[in-house]
Design a protein around this motif. Structure first.
Motif, PDB file in Angstrom:
ATOM      1  N   ASN A  45     -12.247  46.909  59.006  1.00 42.17           N
ATOM      2  CA  ASN A  45     -12.351  45.515  59.471  1.00 42.17           C
ATOM      3  C   ASN A  45     -11.102  45.085  60.234  1.00 42.17           C
ATOM      4  OD1 ASN A  45     -14.900  45.190  58.270  1.00 42.17           O
ATOM      5  ND2 ASN A  45     -13.922  44.865  56.302  1.00 42.17           N
ATOM      6  N   ARG A  46     -10.664  45.939  61.105  1.00 46.47           N
ATOM      7  CA  ARG A  46      -9.405  45.758  61.833  1.00 46.47           C
ATOM      8  C   ARG A  46      -9.416  44.547  62.776  1.00 46.47           C
ATOM      9  NH1 ARG A  46      -6.354  50.458  65.325  1.00 46.47           N
ATOM     10  NH2 ARG A  46      -4.957  49.041  66.418  1.00 46.47           N
ATOM     11  N   ILE A  47     -10.523  44.304  63.437  1.00 44.65           N
ATOM     12  CA  ILE A  47     -10.631  43.194  64.391  1.00 44.65           C
ATOM     13  C   ILE A  47     -11.265  42.003  63.680  1.00 44.65           C
ATOM     14  CG2 ILE A  47     -11.669  42.432  66.564  1.00 44.65           C
ATOM     15  CD1 ILE A  47      -9.496  44.577  66.916  1.00 44.65           C
ATOM     16  N   GLN A  78      -8.061  38.520  66.612  1.00 44.92           N
ATOM     17  CA  GLN A  78      -6.886  39.162  66.032  1.00 44.92           C
ATOM     18  C   GLN A  78      -7.138  40.651  65.807  1.00 44.92           C
ATOM     19  OE1 GLN A  78      -6.439  37.168  62.281  1.00 44.92           O
ATOM     20  NE2 GLN A  78      -5.576  35.320  63.198  1.00 44.92           N
ATOM     21  N   ASP A  79      -6.058  41.424  65.922  1.00 48.67           N
ATOM     22  CA  ASP A  79      -6.093  42.845  65.593  1.00 48.67           C
ATOM     23  C   ASP A  79      -5.115  43.074  64.453  1.00 48.67           C
ATOM     24  OD1 ASP A  79      -6.135  45.579  65.403  1.00 48.67           O
ATOM     25  OD2 ASP A  79      -5.471  45.955  67.453  1.00 48.67           O
ATOM     26  N   HIS A  80      -5.650  43.436  63.280  1.00 49.46           N
ATOM     27  CA  HIS A  80      -4.825  43.735  62.109  1.00 49.46           C
ATOM     28  C   HIS A  80      -4.503  45.223  62.141  1.00 49.46           C
ATOM     29  CE1 HIS A  80      -5.375  39.851  59.934  1.00 49.46           C
ATOM     30  NE2 HIS A  80      -6.307  39.759  60.864  1.00 49.46           N
ATOM     31  N   MET A  81      -3.522  45.570  62.933  1.00 51.83           N
ATOM     32  CA  MET A  81      -3.159  46.971  63.140  1.00 51.83           C
ATOM     33  C   MET A  81      -2.617  47.582  61.852  1.00 51.83           C
ATOM     34  SD  MET A  81      -1.281  46.750  66.822  1.00 51.83           S
ATOM     35  CE  MET A  81      -1.144  48.522  67.030  1.00 51.83           C
ATOM     36  N   PRO A  82      -3.107  48.756  61.484  1.00 55.06           N
ATOM     37  CA  PRO A  82      -2.604  49.398  60.257  1.00 55.06           C
ATOM     38  C   PRO A  82      -1.098  49.656  60.306  1.00 55.06           C
ATOM     39  CG  PRO A  82      -4.552  50.541  61.076  1.00 55.06           C
ATOM     40  CD  PRO A  82      -4.177  49.519  62.104  1.00 55.06           C
ATOM     41  N   ALA A  83      -0.545  49.928  61.468  1.00 55.52           N
ATOM     42  CA  ALA A  83       0.880  50.234  61.590  1.00 55.52           C
ATOM     43  C   ALA A  83       1.761  49.018  61.319  1.00 55.52           C
ATOM     44  CB  ALA A  83       1.175  50.773  62.988  1.00 55.52           C
ATOM     45  N   LEU A  84       1.215  47.819  61.482  1.00 52.75           N
ATOM     46  CA  LEU A  84       2.018  46.603  61.293  1.00 52.75           C
ATOM     47  C   LEU A  84       2.058  46.125  59.849  1.00 52.75           C
ATOM     48  CD1 LEU A  84       1.096  44.510  64.445  1.00 52.75           C
ATOM     49  CD2 LEU A  84       3.111  45.913  64.050  1.00 52.75           C
ATOM     50  N   LYS A  85       1.225  46.650  58.982  1.00 59.55           N
ATOM     51  CA  LYS A  85       1.195  46.340  57.547  1.00 59.55           C
ATOM     52  C   LYS A  85       1.247  44.834  57.267  1.00 59.55           C
ATOM     53  CE  LYS A  85       2.949  50.585  55.766  1.00 59.55           C
ATOM     54  NZ  LYS A  85       2.723  51.632  56.240  1.00 59.55           N
ATOM     55  N   ASN A  86       0.109  44.263  57.026  1.00 62.93           N
ATOM     56  CA  ASN A  86      -0.064  42.850  56.683  1.00 62.93           C
ATOM     57  C   ASN A  86       0.335  41.876  57.795  1.00 62.93           C
ATOM     58  OD1 ASN A  86      -1.009  43.560  54.116  1.00 62.93           O
ATOM     59  ND2 ASN A  86       1.078  43.646  53.325  1.00 62.93           N
ATOM     60  N   LYS A  87       0.474  42.373  59.001  1.00 62.90           N
ATOM     61  CA  LYS A  87       0.711  41.518  60.150  1.00 62.90           C
ATOM     62  C   LYS A  87      -0.398  41.774  61.151  1.00 62.90           C
ATOM     63  CE  LYS A  87       5.683  41.326  59.623  1.00 62.90           C
ATOM     64  NZ  LYS A  87       6.972  41.580  60.208  1.00 62.90           N
ATOM     65  N   PHE A  88      -0.488  40.927  62.149  1.00 64.09           N
ATOM     66  CA  PHE A  88      -1.545  41.102  63.137  1.00 64.09           C
ATOM     67  C   PHE A  88      -1.068  40.665  64.516  1.00 64.09           C
ATOM     68  CE2 PHE A  88      -2.013  36.988  61.145  1.00 64.09           C
ATOM     69  CZ  PHE A  88      -2.117  36.124  62.224  1.00 64.09           C
ATOM     70  N   ILE A  89      -1.816  41.078  65.508  1.00 64.55           N
ATOM     71  CA  ILE A  89      -1.570  40.686  66.893  1.00 64.55           C
ATOM     72  C   ILE A  89      -2.695  39.749  67.293  1.00 64.55           C
ATOM     73  CG2 ILE A  89      -1.476  41.495  69.275  1.00 64.55           C
ATOM     74  CD1 ILE A  89      -0.594  44.200  68.140  1.00 64.55           C
ATOM     75  N   VAL A  90      -2.356  38.643  67.910  1.00 65.48           N
ATOM     76  CA  VAL A  90      -3.381  37.746  68.433  1.00 65.48           C
ATOM     77  C   VAL A  90      -3.706  38.229  69.841  1.00 65.48           C
ATOM     78  CG1 VAL A  90      -3.942  35.391  69.103  1.00 65.48           C
ATOM     79  CG2 VAL A  90      -2.600  35.809  67.042  1.00 65.48           C
ATOM     80  N   LEU A  91      -4.929  38.709  70.014  1.00 63.84           N
ATOM     81  CA  LEU A  91      -5.357  39.191  71.323  1.00 63.84           C
ATOM     82  C   LEU A  91      -5.720  38.026  72.237  1.00 63.84           C
ATOM     83  CD1 LEU A  91      -7.606  42.142  70.111  1.00 63.84           C
ATOM     84  CD2 LEU A  91      -5.307  42.294  71.065  1.00 63.84           C
ATOM     85  N   ASP A  92      -6.377  37.017  71.677  1.00 70.74           N
ATOM     86  CA  ASP A  92      -6.789  35.850  72.468  1.00 70.74           C
ATOM     87  C   ASP A  92      -6.812  34.631  71.551  1.00 70.74           C
ATOM     88  OD1 ASP A  92      -8.003  34.053  74.295  1.00 70.74           O
ATOM     89  OD2 ASP A  92      -9.128  35.693  75.202  1.00 70.74           O
TER      90      ASP A  92
END
Length: 166
Positions: free
Chosen positions: A51-53, A67-81
């Motif tokens: 459930n990454r996106i 949002q993209d909950h990237m596994p490499a960021l561990k409990n953080k996410f990137i807002v795509l839009d």
């Protein structure tokens, strides 16, 4: 006698397919239902491996964000839009996520689950597209520069989501 055996084999095949979809559907439903994102009432859609996106609709905002909950960021996410007007997802015949489409302020996103890849056809008001590239491996993020680079299916969904957003 032969006809009876054929009918029996066909019934077992159909029963096997039904059992497969019952089990696969239950596993998919369980993963969605018990994921941490689902426990958050503002998550309106989830997609992809683990459930990454997420489409996340914060209280008080008119539109949700992607949002993209990237596994490499561990409990953080990137807002795509920050402003998603419409979205759609597809699953394959084995009840696995296939493609997630989102149309927002930054453009049209095509997110493929296996292998994970984000394609972005940027909109006119998108200044973030190049910044997003630094978070992904080279084969995970692609900026599409013209509609001709979209597949016929992507073009069809792009038109549909654009129309639904108005």
């Amino acid at each position: 006698m032969k006809n009876y055996k054929i009918q029996k084999v066909i019934k077992r095949i159909i029963l096997g397919i039904l059992v497969f979809y019952l089990i696969a559907g239950s596993i998919r439903f369980g993963k969605i239902l018990f994921s941490p994102e689902m426990l958050d009432s503002w998550t309106v859609a989830m997609f992809g491996p683990d459930n990454r996106i997420n489409v996340y609709h914060r209280e008080g905002f008119e539109y949700p964000e992607l949002q993209d909950h990237m596994p490499a960021l561990k409990n953080k996410f990137i807002v795509l839009d920050r402003t998603v007007y419409s979205y759609k997802s597809t699953i394959d015949g084995f009840l696995r996520d296939e493609v997630f489409y989102a149309y927002g302020e930054c453009g049209f996103y095509m997110i493929y689950a296996y292998p994970f890849k984000i394609r972005l056809y940027p909109g006119e008001r998108c200044s973030e597209a190049e910044k997003l590239e630094k978070f992904y491996k080279q084969d995970e993020f692609q900026i599409v520069l013209s509609q001709e680079e979209l597949t016929p299916e992507e073009r069809r969904v792009y038109t549909e989501l654009r129309k639904n957003s108005r």
